[in-house]
Write a protein that holds these residues in place. Sequence first.
Motif, PDB file in Angstrom:
ATOM      1  N   ASP A 107     -41.833  23.438 -33.917  1.00  0.00           N
ATOM      2  CA  ASP A 107     -41.664  23.008 -35.303  1.00  0.00           C
ATOM      3  C   ASP A 107     -41.061  24.146 -36.120  1.00  0.00           C
ATOM      4  OD1 ASP A 107     -42.679  20.529 -34.845  1.00  0.00           O
ATOM      5  OD2 ASP A 107     -44.542  20.810 -35.959  1.00  0.00           O
ATOM      6  N   ALA A 108     -39.984  23.867 -36.819  1.00  0.00           N
ATOM      7  CA  ALA A 108     -39.375  24.866 -37.700  1.00  0.00           C
ATOM      8  C   ALA A 108     -40.267  25.088 -38.922  1.00  0.00           C
ATOM      9  CB  ALA A 108     -37.993  24.389 -38.144  1.00  0.00           C
ATOM     10  N   PRO A 109     -40.231  26.293 -39.521  1.00  0.00           N
ATOM     11  CA  PRO A 109     -41.049  26.556 -40.718  1.00  0.00           C
ATOM     12  C   PRO A 109     -40.810  25.559 -41.849  1.00  0.00           C
ATOM     13  CG  PRO A 109     -40.171  28.608 -39.858  1.00  0.00           C
ATOM     14  CD  PRO A 109     -39.520  27.505 -39.067  1.00  0.00           C
ATOM     15  N   GLY A 110     -39.595  25.004 -41.926  1.00  0.00           N
ATOM     16  CA  GLY A 110     -39.279  24.063 -42.991  1.00  0.00           C
ATOM     17  C   GLY A 110     -39.582  22.618 -42.654  1.00  0.00           C
ATOM     18  N   HIS A 111     -40.252  22.375 -41.531  1.00  0.00           N
ATOM     19  CA  HIS A 111     -40.526  21.000 -41.098  1.00  0.00           C
ATOM     20  C   HIS A 111     -41.310  20.226 -42.153  1.00  0.00           C
ATOM     21  CE1 HIS A 111     -41.385  17.565 -38.683  1.00  0.00           C
ATOM     22  NE2 HIS A 111     -42.614  17.907 -38.360  1.00  0.00           N
ATOM     23  N   ILE A 112     -42.378  20.826 -42.668  1.00  0.00           N
ATOM     24  CA  ILE A 112     -43.157  20.178 -43.733  1.00  0.00           C
ATOM     25  C   ILE A 112     -43.468  21.214 -44.813  1.00  0.00           C
ATOM     26  CG2 ILE A 112     -45.226  18.810 -44.274  1.00  0.00           C
ATOM     27  CD1 ILE A 112     -45.260  17.709 -41.557  1.00  0.00           C
ATOM     28  N   ASN A 113     -42.450  21.941 -45.233  1.00  0.00           N
ATOM     29  CA  ASN A 113     -42.569  22.888 -46.343  1.00  0.00           C
ATOM     30  C   ASN A 113     -41.184  23.016 -46.969  1.00  0.00           C
ATOM     31  OD1 ASN A 113     -42.516  25.434 -47.851  1.00  0.00           O
ATOM     32  ND2 ASN A 113     -44.551  25.805 -46.983  1.00  0.00           N
TER      33      ASN A 113
END
Length: 229
Positions: A107-113
Motif C-alpha cells: 500500500d502506498a502512503p497516499g492510499h488512504i491519506n
Amino acid sequence: MAAAHLVLLLLVAGSHGFPTVAEASEAHPGYAGTDTCEGPAEVRMGIEEYGGGRIVDITHAYQPDLPAFASGEVTGPVVRLKESMANGSLYNLSELRMECHRGTHVDAPGHINQDHFAAGLDVDTLDLEVLNGPALLVDTPRNTNITAKAMESLRIPKGVRRVLFRTLNTDRKLMWKKGGDLSYVGFTEDGAQWLVDNTDIKLIGVDYLSVAAYSDLISAHVVFFRIPV
C-alpha cells in the motif's frame, strides 16, 4: 526519510523449505500452471541471496482467477498479446493492465491519506531498508480479527520491525479460491492503534488482499497511514 508503518500484503508461507509446484506447502499450495501469452508454465518459488541470507518469494502469480477485492470477483486477464508474429505482425508485443491494488502488493502512503497523496508519496518513496530484511512470523488467534486483545496476546518483543501475520485466511486458503471473500481476517481499528502505540513495527505483512478487516476497512487504514513519512 523516517519510516512509516507500511502495509505489505502477501501470503505467509508455512513451510521452512522452498517448495516447488510438485511439493507445495499447506500454506502455499503452489500453482499447476499459468495462462500467459507464452502459454502454461510451471511456477516455482524463487530463492535469492540477500545480505548473507536467503529470500523466499511467496508472492502470488497474477492469473485471471486471482481473487479481487469484491465478493465473488476475480482479477481477470492481466496480460494480452497486442501484436503477434504468428498472426503476421513484425514483432510480438504484450500489454499489461491491472489495478495496483491486486494480488501481492504494498500500500502506498497516499492510499488512504490525501495529504500523503498530494505530496507525491508513492511506493517509490518507501524506505527499501524497511521493506527488506528479517521478519517475525506470528500465528494470530484463529477465532477473531486482529484486535487490540489479539495483538496483546502475541507478545511481540520490542525492537521487532517487520512482522508477518498468519491468520485464518491461510488455513482457509482464501488466496487460492476463485472470487473475492469479504469474510477474511484483518486488523480492526483498535488492533491497528494498539500496534502503533505499543510496538516498534514498521512493516506489516498479512495473508489476504487488505490489511484491514472489512468491518474496519477505512478506520484501520487511517490509523496506519496517519503516521508521517
